[in-house]
Design a protein around this motif. Structure first.
Motif, mmCIF file in Angstrom:
data_model
loop_
_atom_site.group_PDB
_atom_site.id
_atom_site.type_symbol
_atom_site.label_atom_id
_atom_site.label_comp_id
_atom_site.label_asym_id
_atom_site.label_seq_id
_atom_site.Cartn_x
_atom_site.Cartn_y
_atom_site.Cartn_z
ATOM 1 N N GLN A 265 30.947 28.553 41.089
ATOM 2 C CA GLN A 265 29.886 29.279 40.409
ATOM 3 C C GLN A 265 28.590 28.495 40.564
ATOM 4 O OE1 GLN A 265 30.545 32.311 39.367
ATOM 5 N NE2 GLN A 265 32.586 31.866 40.123
ATOM 6 N N SER A 266 27.477 29.196 40.523
ATOM 7 C CA SER A 266 26.203 28.525 40.753
ATOM 8 C C SER A 266 25.982 27.353 39.799
ATOM 9 C CB SER A 266 25.050 29.525 40.653
ATOM 10 O OG SER A 266 25.046 30.126 39.371
ATOM 11 N N LYS A 267 26.342 27.497 38.539
ATOM 12 C CA LYS A 267 26.158 26.409 37.576
ATOM 13 C C LYS A 267 27.469 25.974 36.954
ATOM 14 C CE LYS A 267 21.563 27.975 36.318
ATOM 15 N NZ LYS A 267 20.699 28.445 35.228
ATOM 16 N N GLY A 268 28.542 26.631 37.331
ATOM 17 C CA GLY A 268 29.833 26.342 36.710
ATOM 18 C C GLY A 268 30.681 25.426 37.559
ATOM 19 N N PRO A 269 31.846 25.141 37.066
ATOM 20 C CA PRO A 269 32.743 24.238 37.788
ATOM 21 C C PRO A 269 33.380 24.914 39.010
ATOM 22 C CG PRO A 269 33.812 25.088 35.834
ATOM 23 C CD PRO A 269 32.391 25.580 35.795
ATOM 24 N N ARG A 270 33.788 24.122 39.954
ATOM 25 C CA ARG A 270 34.547 24.607 41.112
ATOM 26 C C ARG A 270 35.977 24.863 40.640
ATOM 27 N NH1 ARG A 270 35.032 25.842 45.939
ATOM 28 N NH2 ARG A 270 36.508 25.031 47.430
ATOM 29 N N GLU B 226 59.911 47.947 40.656
ATOM 30 C CA GLU B 226 59.764 47.631 39.241
ATOM 31 C C GLU B 226 58.318 47.257 38.965
ATOM 32 O OE1 GLU B 226 62.741 44.934 37.745
ATOM 33 O OE2 GLU B 226 64.362 46.045 38.709
ATOM 34 N N VAL B 227 57.933 47.360 37.700
ATOM 35 C CA VAL B 227 56.558 47.090 37.293
ATOM 36 C C VAL B 227 56.531 45.903 36.338
ATOM 37 C CG1 VAL B 227 54.515 48.052 36.137
ATOM 38 C CG2 VAL B 227 55.964 49.538 37.527
ATOM 39 N N PHE B 228 55.594 45.002 36.581
ATOM 40 C CA PHE B 228 55.376 43.835 35.724
ATOM 41 C C PHE B 228 53.913 43.857 35.297
ATOM 42 C CE2 PHE B 228 58.689 43.004 38.776
ATOM 43 C CZ PHE B 228 59.710 42.495 37.989
ATOM 44 N N SER B 229 53.616 43.290 34.130
ATOM 45 C CA SER B 229 52.226 43.330 33.684
ATOM 46 C C SER B 229 51.772 41.974 33.142
ATOM 47 C CB SER B 229 52.030 44.398 32.610
ATOM 48 O OG SER B 229 52.714 44.056 31.427
ATOM 49 N N PHE B 230 50.462 41.838 33.065
ATOM 50 C CA PHE B 230 49.831 40.626 32.539
ATOM 51 C C PHE B 230 48.501 41.063 31.951
ATOM 52 C CE2 PHE B 230 47.636 36.557 32.602
ATOM 53 C CZ PHE B 230 48.652 35.651 32.295
ATOM 54 N N ILE B 231 48.121 40.470 30.825
ATOM 55 C CA ILE B 231 46.867 40.822 30.164
ATOM 56 C C ILE B 231 45.730 39.965 30.711
ATOM 57 C CG2 ILE B 231 45.631 40.944 27.962
ATOM 58 C CD1 ILE B 231 47.887 42.930 28.073
ATOM 59 N N ALA B 232 44.686 40.621 31.209
ATOM 60 C CA ALA B 232 43.488 39.928 31.688
ATOM 61 C C ALA B 232 42.536 39.745 30.512
ATOM 62 C CB ALA B 232 42.809 40.743 32.784
ATOM 63 N N ILE B 233 42.177 38.499 30.234
ATOM 64 C CA ILE B 233 41.242 38.184 29.154
ATOM 65 C C ILE B 233 40.086 37.386 29.752
ATOM 66 C CG2 ILE B 233 40.920 37.025 26.932
ATOM 67 C CD1 ILE B 233 43.951 37.424 26.474
ATOM 68 N N PRO B 234 38.891 37.990 29.841
ATOM 69 C CA PRO B 234 37.753 37.268 30.405
ATOM 70 C C PRO B 234 37.460 35.981 29.618
ATOM 71 C CG PRO B 234 37.265 39.604 30.249
ATOM 72 C CD PRO B 234 38.553 39.375 29.504
ATOM 73 N N ASP B 235 37.183 34.915 30.346
ATOM 74 C CA ASP B 235 36.892 33.604 29.754
ATOM 75 C C ASP B 235 35.429 33.566 29.334
ATOM 76 O OD1 ASP B 235 36.610 30.981 29.022
ATOM 77 O OD2 ASP B 235 37.289 30.148 30.940
ATOM 78 N N GLN B 236 35.182 33.771 28.056
ATOM 79 C CA GLN B 236 33.809 33.843 27.553
ATOM 80 C C GLN B 236 33.064 32.514 27.654
ATOM 81 O OE1 GLN B 236 32.306 36.685 27.034
ATOM 82 N NE2 GLN B 236 34.231 37.729 27.483
ATOM 83 N N LYS B 237 33.792 31.398 27.873
ATOM 84 C CA LYS B 237 33.119 30.115 28.081
ATOM 85 C C LYS B 237 32.292 30.136 29.361
ATOM 86 C CE LYS B 237 36.918 27.933 27.819
ATOM 87 N NZ LYS B 237 38.047 27.062 27.897
ATOM 88 N N MET B 238 32.632 31.042 30.269
ATOM 89 C CA MET B 238 31.923 31.136 31.545
ATOM 90 C C MET B 238 30.784 32.157 31.492
ATOM 91 S SD MET B 238 33.440 28.938 33.428
ATOM 92 C CE MET B 238 32.927 29.342 35.077
ATOM 93 N N ALA B 239 30.513 32.723 30.304
ATOM 94 C CA ALA B 239 29.525 33.796 30.176
ATOM 95 C C ALA B 239 28.134 33.386 30.667
ATOM 96 C CB ALA B 239 29.456 34.283 28.734
ATOM 97 N N GLY B 240 27.753 32.162 30.531
ATOM 98 C CA GLY B 240 26.438 31.741 31.016
ATOM 99 C C GLY B 240 26.379 31.550 32.518
ATOM 100 N N TYR B 241 27.537 31.462 33.149
ATOM 101 C CA TYR B 241 27.601 31.210 34.580
ATOM 102 C C TYR B 241 27.928 32.446 35.398
ATOM 103 C CZ TYR B 241 28.082 26.499 32.690
ATOM 104 O OH TYR B 241 27.883 25.346 31.993
ATOM 105 N N MET B 242 28.518 33.449 34.749
ATOM 106 C CA MET B 242 28.943 34.664 35.446
ATOM 107 C C MET B 242 28.434 35.889 34.696
ATOM 108 S SD MET B 242 32.940 33.623 35.926
ATOM 109 C CE MET B 242 33.505 34.144 37.506
#
Length: 145
Positions: free
Chosen positions: A58-63, A110-126
């Protein structure tokens, strides 16, 4: 089709032909499921850790690094992903369920699922869209694994 040809040659009534076709369908389904389970056990039996072979910055975030799909899949199973409706609070997406549909070439899946939760700590970078896409991408890999 062979069973159907035999049934027609022996003048079986329609109900008996339906019963034979249902038995054939069940048999093929069980065979497809067995092939799917064999492929899944091969996939699950991989003993080596999955290598993180791709990365981003990210431009200002971690690799960061992650394992791309080619690194994860090597079992001749096909897969696709779909998403459920996003849950929104205060105009911000807080979660979205991601579904991984895994199919075997013989037809069982078969179907498997996972919940996507945006990382709000990255809100200033993305941007909000990038936050969601990052979470969805992670959920896709996790639902496949």
């Amino acid at each position: 089709m062979e069973l159907l040809a035999i049934a027609v040659n022996q003048n079986l009534d329609v109900e008996k032909m339906r019963a034979l076709m249902e038995l054939e369908k069940d048999y093929r389904g069980e065979q497809a499921k067995a092939a799917f389970m064999k492929a899944m056990s091969k996939f699950s039996g991989v003993k080596e850790p999955i290598r993180k072979n791709a990365g981003g910055n990210q431009s200002k975030g971690p690799r960061y690094t992650y394992a791309d799909y080619a690194e994860i899949v090597d079992c001749k199973l096909s897969f696709s992903h779909t998403k459920g409706p996003a849950e929104i609070s205060g105009g911000v997406v807080i979660m979205q369920e991601v579904f991984c549909n895994i199919m075997h070439s013989d037809g069982h899946g078969e179907v498997f699922s996972f919940i996507a939760i945006p990382d709000q700590k990255m809100a200033g970078y993305m941007s909000p869209s990038q936050l969601l896409q990052s979470a969805v991408s992670y959920a896709k890999r996790q639902s496949l694994c």
